[in-house]
Motif scaffolding. Structure first.
Motif, short mmCIF file in Angstrom:
data_model
loop_
_atom_site.label_atom_id
_atom_site.label_comp_id
_atom_site.label_asym_id
_atom_site.label_seq_id
_atom_site.Cartn_x
_atom_site.Cartn_y
_atom_site.Cartn_z
N THR A 12 -5.28 -40.22 50.60
CA THR A 12 -6.41 -39.49 51.15
C THR A 12 -7.24 -38.97 49.99
O THR A 12 -6.71 -38.45 49.01
CB THR A 12 -5.94 -38.31 52.02
N VAL A 13 -8.56 -39.14 50.10
CA VAL A 13 -9.47 -38.66 49.07
C VAL A 13 -10.35 -37.58 49.70
O VAL A 13 -10.92 -37.78 50.78
CB VAL A 13 -10.35 -39.79 48.50
N ALA A 14 -10.46 -36.46 49.02
CA ALA A 14 -11.30 -35.37 49.50
C ALA A 14 -12.27 -34.96 48.40
O ALA A 14 -11.98 -35.12 47.21
CB ALA A 14 -10.44 -34.17 49.92
N GLY A 15 -13.41 -34.45 48.80
CA GLY A 15 -14.40 -33.99 47.83
C GLY A 15 -15.17 -32.81 48.38
O GLY A 15 -15.22 -32.60 49.60
N ILE A 16 -15.79 -32.06 47.51
CA ILE A 16 -16.57 -30.91 47.91
C ILE A 16 -18.00 -31.08 47.36
O ILE A 16 -18.18 -31.34 46.18
CB ILE A 16 -15.93 -29.59 47.41
N TYR A 17 -18.98 -30.98 48.26
CA TYR A 17 -20.39 -31.15 47.90
C TYR A 17 -21.12 -29.83 47.99
O TYR A 17 -20.96 -29.06 48.94
CB TYR A 17 -21.06 -32.14 48.84
N ASP A 18 -21.95 -29.59 46.98
CA ASP A 18 -22.92 -28.50 47.02
C ASP A 18 -24.29 -29.16 47.12
O ASP A 18 -24.82 -29.63 46.12
CB ASP A 18 -22.83 -27.64 45.76
N GLY A 19 -24.81 -29.28 48.33
CA GLY A 19 -26.00 -30.09 48.54
C GLY A 19 -25.67 -31.55 48.34
O GLY A 19 -24.73 -32.08 48.94
N LYS A 20 -26.38 -32.21 47.44
CA LYS A 20 -26.12 -33.62 47.14
C LYS A 20 -25.20 -33.80 45.93
O LYS A 20 -24.87 -34.93 45.57
CB LYS A 20 -27.44 -34.35 46.89
N LYS A 21 -24.77 -32.69 45.34
CA LYS A 21 -23.95 -32.77 44.13
C LYS A 21 -22.47 -32.72 44.49
O LYS A 21 -22.01 -31.81 45.18
CB LYS A 21 -24.28 -31.62 43.19
N LEU A 22 -21.72 -33.72 44.02
CA LEU A 22 -20.27 -33.73 44.19
C LEU A 22 -19.67 -32.81 43.14
O LEU A 22 -19.68 -33.11 41.95
CB LEU A 22 -19.73 -35.16 44.05
N VAL A 23 -19.14 -31.67 43.58
CA VAL A 23 -18.61 -30.67 42.66
C VAL A 23 -17.26 -31.08 42.10
O VAL A 23 -16.99 -30.97 40.91
CB VAL A 23 -18.51 -29.30 43.38
N ASP A 24 -16.38 -31.57 42.98
CA ASP A 24 -15.05 -32.00 42.54
C ASP A 24 -14.44 -32.89 43.62
O ASP A 24 -14.93 -32.93 44.76
CB ASP A 24 -14.14 -30.81 42.28
N ASN A 25 -13.41 -33.63 43.27
CA ASN A 25 -12.74 -34.49 44.23
C ASN A 25 -11.27 -34.58 43.89
O ASN A 25 -10.87 -34.38 42.75
CB ASN A 25 -13.39 -35.88 44.29
N MET A 43 -5.06 -27.91 50.45
CA MET A 43 -6.49 -27.84 50.25
C MET A 43 -6.89 -26.53 49.59
O MET A 43 -7.78 -26.50 48.72
CB MET A 43 -7.22 -28.01 51.58
N ASN A 44 -6.25 -25.45 49.99
CA ASN A 44 -6.55 -24.15 49.39
C ASN A 44 -6.22 -24.15 47.90
O ASN A 44 -6.97 -23.62 47.08
CB ASN A 44 -5.77 -23.06 50.11
N SER A 45 -5.09 -24.80 47.53
CA SER A 45 -4.69 -24.90 46.12
C SER A 45 -5.70 -25.72 45.33
O SER A 45 -6.05 -25.36 44.19
CB SER A 45 -3.30 -25.52 46.01
N MET A 46 -6.16 -26.83 45.89
CA MET A 46 -7.13 -27.68 45.20
C MET A 46 -8.45 -26.95 44.99
O MET A 46 -9.08 -27.06 43.93
CB MET A 46 -7.35 -28.98 45.99
N LEU A 47 -8.90 -26.22 46.00
CA LEU A 47 -10.15 -25.46 45.86
C LEU A 47 -10.00 -24.39 44.79
O LEU A 47 -10.89 -24.21 43.95
CB LEU A 47 -10.52 -24.83 47.20
N ASN A 48 -8.87 -23.69 44.80
CA ASN A 48 -8.63 -22.67 43.78
C ASN A 48 -8.59 -23.27 42.38
O ASN A 48 -9.12 -22.69 41.42
CB ASN A 48 -7.31 -21.94 44.06
N PHE A 49 -7.97 -24.44 42.27
CA PHE A 49 -7.90 -25.13 40.98
C PHE A 49 -9.30 -25.45 40.45
O PHE A 49 -9.54 -25.44 39.24
CB PHE A 49 -7.09 -26.43 41.13
N SER A 50 -10.23 -25.73 41.36
CA SER A 50 -11.61 -26.06 40.98
C SER A 50 -12.50 -24.83 40.88
O SER A 50 -13.72 -24.95 40.70
CB SER A 50 -12.21 -27.04 42.00
N GLY A 51 -11.91 -23.65 41.01
CA GLY A 51 -12.68 -22.42 40.90
C GLY A 51 -13.49 -22.10 42.14
O GLY A 51 -14.50 -21.39 42.06
N LEU A 52 -13.04 -22.61 43.30
CA LEU A 52 -13.76 -22.40 44.55
C LEU A 52 -12.88 -21.64 45.53
O LEU A 52 -11.67 -21.55 45.37
CB LEU A 52 -14.16 -23.75 45.16
N LYS A 53 -13.51 -21.10 46.56
CA LYS A 53 -12.79 -20.40 47.62
C LYS A 53 -13.07 -21.08 48.95
O LYS A 53 -14.15 -21.63 49.16
CB LYS A 53 -13.23 -18.93 47.68
#
Length: 258
Positions: A12-25, A43-53
């Motif tokens: 499974t591949v997941a990613g987080i977008y801020d608008g059109k910018k892929l922030v991390d995956n 998912m919570n751990s991955m977001l935290n690892f990327s500095g996101l909440k």
């Protein structure tokens, strides 16, 4: 922010977008035994690892070819993010015409890839062949006019290699890297020769036949876990785009958000 999740048979591949910018995956196994809570903690751990909440996630879209994983993932979205996810399926706007005998049979990943490829390369006004090197290898044909024609499906190189290991008594499990030559003097390289060079031949033959049927100089785009590896061994692949599926999910969300 938009959370995009593509569930494949193996990964499974997941990613987080801020608008059109892929922030991390992130990439993780498509474990059919995982619960909604386990997916949520991951998912919570991955977001935290990327500095996101997780509170920064406002929307979620999911494509899946594994129904047993889709259910807990949807429960996870509602429990941890308080969001009902958009699931890729019938009834969504995709911006393509599906010229397929039964469009319901098309895997969500194939549609998502086609949407992204058309958005990125339609300006070239060339037909496209999209190769996704996953658990299965899929070849999808797309006209420059946005008409999805279908394609071909064959076993992925990973499961082909694994089958050789599991169904024979003495052959070992090997790393999938190209050998230096076709005639090899040891068993491991001989297996690599047969699998890698054989798969390069498979790609070239299917691409050549599809190009002939498309009647033009089709652009060949590779994606998926083995995309880079396979592109290094054949000259018939024009572009490698590892984020094609995630971008397609973002585009489908944009076309369908209210």
């Amino acid at each position: 922010m938009l959370l995009v999740i593509d569930v494949g048979n193996t990964n499974t591949v997941a990613g987080i977008y801020d608008g059109k910018k892929l922030v991390d995956n992130w990439r993780f196994s498509s474990d059919r035994s995982k619960t909604a809570d386990e997916f949520g903690m991951f998912m919570n751990s991955m977001l935290n690892f990327s500095g996101l909440k997780k509170e920064q996630v406002t929307d979620i879209i999911i494509s899946s070819v594994v129904p047993p994983v889709l259910v807990p993932l949807c429960h996870m979205c509602e429990r941890f993010f308080k969001i009902k996810p958009l699931v890729v399926g019938q009834g969504l706007k995709i911006g393509l015409q599906l010229r397929y005998e039964n469009p319901k049979e098309i895997g969500a990943d194939r549609i998502v890839n086609a949407v992204a490829a058309y958005d990125r390369y339609a300006h070239l006004k060339r037909p496209m062949i999209i190769i996704d090197f996953g658990t299965a290898t899929t070849f999808c044909a797309l006209l420059a006019t946005g008409e999805y024609l279908g394609g071909a499906i064959c076993p992925g190189i990973g499961i082909s290699s694994e089958a050789l290991f599991q169904r024979t008594a003495k052959l070992p499990r090997i790393e999938l890297i190209p050998p230096k030559k076709a005639i090899c003097g040891n068993t491991v390289d001989a297996m690599r020769s047969g699998i890698m060079f054989g798969y390069y031949g498979l790609i070239k033959e299917i691409v050549a036949r599809m190009k002939e049927e498309l009647g033009g100089d089709a652009l060949v785009i590779a994606t998926g876990g083995f995309g880079n590896t396979m592109a290094q061994g054949t000259d018939c692949i024009d572009e490698v785009d590892q984020m094609l599926t995630l971008e397609g999910l973002r585009l489908i969300f944009e076309k369908n958000k209210k």
